[in-house]
Scaffold this motif. Structure first.
Motif, PDB file in Angstrom:
ATOM      1  N   PHE A 132       0.833  -1.206   0.000  1.00 19.85           N
ATOM      2  CA  PHE A 132       0.000   0.000   0.000  1.00 19.85           C
ATOM      3  C   PHE A 132       0.864   1.251   0.000  1.00 19.85           C
ATOM      4  CE2 PHE A 132      -2.991  -3.127   1.410  1.00 19.85           C
ATOM      5  CZ  PHE A 132      -4.201  -2.702   0.908  1.00 19.85           C
ATOM      6  N   GLN A 133       0.435   2.260  -0.736  1.00 19.95           N
ATOM      7  CA  GLN A 133       1.147   3.535  -0.781  1.00 19.95           C
ATOM      8  C   GLN A 133       0.317   4.614  -0.097  1.00 19.95           C
ATOM      9  OE1 GLN A 133       1.607   3.553  -5.102  1.00 19.95           O
ATOM     10  NE2 GLN A 133       3.814   3.654  -4.736  1.00 19.95           N
ATOM     11  N   GLU A 134       1.016   5.556   0.524  1.00 17.04           N
ATOM     12  CA  GLU A 134       0.309   6.561   1.321  1.00 17.04           C
ATOM     13  C   GLU A 134      -0.260   7.688   0.466  1.00 17.04           C
ATOM     14  OE1 GLU A 134       2.518   8.011   4.668  1.00 17.04           O
ATOM     15  OE2 GLU A 134       0.886   9.330   5.302  1.00 17.04           O
ATOM     16  N   ILE A 135      -1.455   8.131   0.821  1.00 18.33           N
ATOM     17  CA  ILE A 135      -2.025   9.337   0.212  1.00 18.33           C
ATOM     18  C   ILE A 135      -2.429  10.307   1.321  1.00 18.33           C
ATOM     19  CG2 ILE A 135      -2.925   8.402  -1.965  1.00 18.33           C
ATOM     20  CD1 ILE A 135      -5.730   8.582  -0.408  1.00 18.33           C
TER      21      ILE A 135
ATOM     22  N   ALA B 282     -10.781   9.681  -0.960  1.00 22.90           N
ATOM     23  CA  ALA B 282      -9.823   8.852  -1.706  1.00 22.90           C
ATOM     24  C   ALA B 282     -10.361   8.585  -3.112  1.00 22.90           C
ATOM     25  CB  ALA B 282      -9.564   7.541  -0.958  1.00 22.90           C
TER      26      ALA B 282
ATOM     27  N   TYR C 252      -8.829   9.678  -6.629  1.00 25.25           N
ATOM     28  CA  TYR C 252      -8.594   8.628  -7.618  1.00 25.25           C
ATOM     29  C   TYR C 252      -9.135   9.064  -8.984  1.00 25.25           C
ATOM     30  CZ  TYR C 252      -9.224   3.878  -9.623  1.00 25.25           C
ATOM     31  OH  TYR C 252      -9.218   2.762 -10.409  1.00 25.25           O
TER      32      TYR C 252
ATOM     33  N   THR D 125      -5.113  -0.209  -7.581  1.00 29.10           N
ATOM     34  CA  THR D 125      -4.585   0.868  -6.731  1.00 29.10           C
ATOM     35  C   THR D 125      -4.719   0.465  -5.276  1.00 29.10           C
ATOM     36  OG1 THR D 125      -5.158   2.504  -8.388  1.00 29.10           O
ATOM     37  CG2 THR D 125      -4.917   3.312  -6.133  1.00 29.10           C
ATOM     38  N   LYS D 126      -3.619   0.575  -4.547  1.00 30.85           N
ATOM     39  CA  LYS D 126      -3.662   0.222  -3.123  1.00 30.85           C
ATOM     40  C   LYS D 126      -3.130   1.406  -2.325  1.00 30.85           C
ATOM     41  CE  LYS D 126      -2.548  -4.209  -2.146  1.00 30.85           C
ATOM     42  NZ  LYS D 126      -1.726  -5.459  -2.144  1.00 30.85           N
ATOM     43  N   TRP D 127      -4.037   2.080  -1.641  1.00 32.47           N
ATOM     44  CA  TRP D 127      -3.676   3.302  -0.912  1.00 32.47           C
ATOM     45  C   TRP D 127      -3.924   3.131   0.579  1.00 32.47           C
ATOM     46  CZ3 TRP D 127      -6.540   7.493  -4.345  1.00 32.47           C
ATOM     47  CH2 TRP D 127      -5.716   7.822  -5.434  1.00 32.47           C
TER      48      TRP D 127
ATOM     49  N   TYR E 113      -4.005   5.738   4.326  1.00 28.18           N
ATOM     50  CA  TYR E 113      -3.968   7.102   4.851  1.00 28.18           C
ATOM     51  C   TYR E 113      -4.010   7.061   6.370  1.00 28.18           C
ATOM     52  CZ  TYR E 113      -8.896   5.848   4.650  1.00 28.18           C
ATOM     53  OH  TYR E 113     -10.082   5.153   4.751  1.00 28.18           O
TER      54      TYR E 113
END
Ligand code: HAM
Length: 423
Positions: A36-39, A88, A92, A104-106, A108
């Motif tokens: 997962f990546q941070e937003i 989110a 997106y 997409t893997k986010w 927060y």
């Protein structure tokens, strides 16, 4: 009366910030492991995003939003985000992420705002950690987000959690089930609480998880959602359960689990920690296959969850699982005399340039009061510089743990301390 913080908010002071860094550090590490990546999205959005995203009949939208004029256009309002899923999805779409990647893997971490009645574990400004997976309808993605939250709790050492899962159906099967619920509750309408009376035609599923005892009693014999799912929802739920069983998750199927936000389809789940009492839900989430389209995007199935960070901290505190803060060795420079003060100032500067925690006092204080200050910051080493020592270009280095002292040339003392601190 002096101004106080708004009701339902908290000051996170330096004495507790280490706990936040601790949980955030673990969250970031685990999210990386799961890809997962941070937003970070704005803390306020156009009100319409939440009306359309969360649903106009939900408690969050009807009672709990902080909305205020944009100041640009009459009638247009912004709202402090009550949750992050709608934002989110907005991000997106606005950034056309769907055209750049298939999946997409986010995640927060941040404050959310709900105008609710404050009590232990329920705040008006609270923090969520959440994840959103966009672009897959595979039940394995549902299982993965559940596994992520469970691994996090397990790694913290939390025990006695319960996991509840349900399927809330989809636009194919839910309308018929909804009609059955209305038909079931209509004859008992007068006995429902005021909230449920107004839910009856707008959102009858919410009656199923009303906390009011008399409403609970009225649900006896209610048609079960699981007997009313379409084949697709049924198969999806069966596959999810297969993964959870294969992963050794001890879950309960709770057909009454209806989450308070309208966007859910198929999977809904919650993780509870009973000792927290009425605010025992530490995390909740589910699938929201229609939300991206609802916000004018392409069909994009998605699933996610969010966890209340204050509730996690309360649970960790209750089980004594918050670590003691580890003190890094620090240095205090005691200076006696005006020239020594300047020398102390430059020594601290040089130590800090090497990322060694160092302090000195700019005030003309006695040796005793400076040593008190050194104790307060838990200094492992003290450097004593007096004008006499300075005349000889020397300083005294004292190890505060064993009281040993040595005299070191001023020009060599930063290297000497560095080798002691950093080894
Ligand atoms: P939610 O169940 O409304 O879901 O909130 C998730 C978690 O936030 C709750 O389980 C609870 O731990 C915490 N929480 C909620 N309200 C408060 C409050 N007033 N004070 C303290 N903690 C609170 C959502 O927000 C969804 N966006 C989750 C999601 C993400 N679903 C799909 N993706």
């Amino acid at each position: 009366m002096a101004i106080q913080k708004p009701r339902g908010t908290q000051d996170i002071l330096p004495s507790t910030i280490a706990n936040w860094h601790y949980i955030e550090g673990r969250i970031r590490k685990l999210c990386k492991t799961y890809g997962f990546q941070e937003i970070r999205t704005p803390m306020f959005e156009e009100t319409g995003l939440f009306l359309r995203g969360i649903g106009e009949t939900t408690d969050v939208v009807q009672k709990e939003m902080y909305s205020f004029p944009t100041g640009d256009k009459k009638e247009q309002t912004y709202t402090l985000r009550p949750e992050n899923t709608a934002s989110a999805v907005r991000a997106y779409l606005e950034n056309k992420i769907y055209g750049q990647e298939a999946l997409t893997k986010w995640f927060y971490i941040g404050p959310m705002f709900r105008h609710d009645k404050p009590q232990a574990g329920r705040y008006r400004q609270f923090h969520q950690f959440g994840v959103e997976v966009l672009g897959t309808q595979a039940p394995m993605a549902d299982a993965e987000v559940i596994m992520l939250v469970l691994q996090l709790f397990k790694d913290f050492g939390l025990k006695d959690l319960s996991v509840e899962v349900n399927s809330v159906g989809c636009p194919n099967c839910r309308p018929a089930y909804r009609d059955k619920l209305i038909a079931f509750f209509e004859p008992k309408k007068d006995q429902l609480c005021d909230d449920c009376k107004s839910r009856l035609y707008k959102n009858p599923l919410r009656i199923l998880d009303c906390k009011n005892e008399s409403c609970k009693a009225l649900t006896i014999g209610v048609p079960e959602i699981h007997e009313n799912l379409c084949d697709e929802c049924h198969d999806h739920f069966e596959e999810l359960k297969q993964y959870l069983t294969a992963a050794g998750v001890n879950y309960n199927v709770n057909p009454r689990l209806v989450r308070g936000l309208d966007y859910y389809t198929k999977t809904a789940f919650e993780v509870q920690y009973a000792p927290l009492g009425s605010q025992s839900a530490v995390a909740g989430g589910g699938r929201y296959d229609g939300l991206v389209e609802e916000l004018d995007g392409p069909h994009t199935p998605a699933v996610g969850f969010a966890m209340g960070m204050e509730r996690l901290l309360l649970a960790l505190e209750k089980q004594g699982l918050l670590p003691e803060e580890v003190q890094e060795p620090s240095v205090f420079v005691v200076s006696l005399g005006d020239a020594a003060k300047v020398a102390g100032f430059t020594l601290v500067k040089e130590l800090r340039e090497r990322y060694i925690i160092a302090e000195t006092s700019g005030e003309a204080k006695s040796m005793k009061s400076q040593l008190k200050h050194a104790n307060k910051i838990n200094a492992k080493y003290v450097i004593i510089v007096g004008d006499d020592e300075l005349a000889r270009r020397e300083a005294i280095l004292r190890d505060m743990e064993n009281g040993e002292q040595e005299t070191v040339a001023i020009d060599a003392i930063v290297d000497r301390v560095t080798s002691l601190v950093k080894g």
